[in-house]
Design an enzyme around this catalytic site. Sequence first.
Site, PDB file in Angstrom:
ATOM      1  N   ASP A  87      27.501 -51.742 -51.659  1.00  0.00           N
ATOM      2  CA  ASP A  87      28.428 -50.634 -51.937  1.00  0.00           C
ATOM      3  C   ASP A  87      29.798 -50.979 -51.355  1.00  0.00           C
ATOM      4  O   ASP A  87      29.913 -51.766 -50.411  1.00  0.00           O
ATOM      5  CB  ASP A  87      27.892 -49.323 -51.336  1.00  0.00           C
ATOM      6  CG  ASP A  87      27.639 -49.401 -49.829  1.00  0.00           C
ATOM      7  OD1 ASP A  87      27.081 -50.419 -49.367  1.00  0.00           O
ATOM      8  OD2 ASP A  87      28.020 -48.465 -49.114  1.00  0.00           O
ATOM      9  N   GLU A 150      25.873 -48.595 -47.044  1.00  0.00           N
ATOM     10  CA  GLU A 150      26.412 -48.929 -45.716  1.00  0.00           C
ATOM     11  C   GLU A 150      27.700 -48.173 -45.440  1.00  0.00           C
ATOM     12  O   GLU A 150      27.948 -47.746 -44.319  1.00  0.00           O
ATOM     13  CB  GLU A 150      26.656 -50.441 -45.608  1.00  0.00           C
ATOM     14  CG  GLU A 150      26.915 -50.920 -44.172  1.00  0.00           C
ATOM     15  CD  GLU A 150      28.356 -50.744 -43.698  1.00  0.00           C
ATOM     16  OE1 GLU A 150      28.573 -50.708 -42.484  1.00  0.00           O
ATOM     17  OE2 GLU A 150      29.270 -50.621 -44.538  1.00  0.00           O
TER      18      GLU A 150
HETATM   19 ZN    ZN Z   1      30.659 -53.729 -44.568  1.00  0.00          ZN
END
Ligand code: ZN
Length: 461
Positions: A87, A150
């Site tokens: 992401d 994340e």
């Molecule tokens: Zn990162």
Amino acid sequence: MNWRQEVDNRKEALLEDLKGLLQIPSILDESKAAPNMPFGPEVRQALDYMFDLGERDGFKTKDVSGYAGHLEYGDGEEIVGILCHLDVVPAGDGWTYGAFNPTVTNGKIVARGSNDDKGPTMAAYYGLKIVKELGLPLSKRVRLIAGCDEESEWRCVREYFKQEQMPTYGFAPDADFPIINAEKGLYDGVLTQLPIQHAQLTKYHLISFTSGERPNMVPDVATAVLQTDEVLEEQFEAYLEKYEAEGTCEWDKGTYTFTMKGKAAHAMEPDNGINAAYMLAGFLLPLPLDIQGERYIEFVRHVFADSRGISLGIEATDETGDLTINGGVFRYHDEERTATVNIRYPYTAKFEERLQNLREIALSFGFELKTRHHMPPHHVAEDHPLVKTLAEVYERQTGETANLMAIGGGTYARSLEAGVAFGALFPGAEDVAHQVDEYMEIEDLLRAAAIYAEAIYELAK
Ligand SMILES: [Zn+2]
């Protein structure tokens, strides 16, 4: 083995594979969440892209409900984990070539995610691919674990490790070289002032005190509104002069509005900033305020008197640094009387005891402490085989000493039980993560891939 030569032989393919990944705008979009795509279709597409590469190159793949997945190679009971993420943060405006239009220019590849974390992910993938293609014997399985959340809440790793075996050890190519082996504990709490029943008339009534937006920042502006018939301009000017501070003071029908300027900084090192709330509280402290206001101001001055918790008797230090304390958000008015506290403490500190101290001091001032978020410290010992192996590989390939680093923030590596952050930002390289025109030097990408290839082999052989 000439690892760098192996990478150079695959340079064009690596860049092509990376470009394909960078074209996917894998930004969290929960409004389009669906089964097996909890973070939206673009993030899902990035995960599928990695699975396609994995299948093309003969890895075992595993989809963990779209939260995360892994590509696996090798045999054995134990697992070496490489923890990456697919992401990215939103693009923002002002890109020279478009955020999702990966462009190679001046030896750099420019795109959102080139540096955080798709470039390092692809470097690690090629590291694993090289180990596989060379047919080197391994005694452990190696998993490239790709998380999909994340940048937001780390739901990816939580879900992944609910379902999958925790690796024996591993690294996360999502921060800096050489090695980050210690991360401080992070504590976020809110101090709430209890109401004081006391209807006394005073010359100065504190109507409001406001400062800061985020617990993890030193606030750079503070404002206080004070009701009084007294004249305070001169006193305020004298205070500003004494502390070489900037501020303003306005009078309107029995009400003063004081504004104090400070200097913003990240809570990892509050001493890099000037806490505007603490400064403004210093001006208000000698005034005989109403009892509620007075106790609030006294408390602010006591708790945030220094950034190391010395005034509170909770200081701690070890080789990973000092305990730090930051007051980031202050709200004092009719409905709310709070101050946030952000504490970062070294791994050897006995934090529960210190928290209890803070709690007791707060109570003595009429404040209650509530925990909002607590992340314990993370530490892998210097002589752990993981750290020793990575340090040797790094030193052999770069000729530089692999100094261990401790940080006040939290890296993705702490999701692994025995995990360190290992690259891919080299010392001296510009940190462009989350910025417009994010890039990665192609030379650094190749250097990282060679380091990862050897590291994977050494850890898994
Ligand atoms: Zn990162």
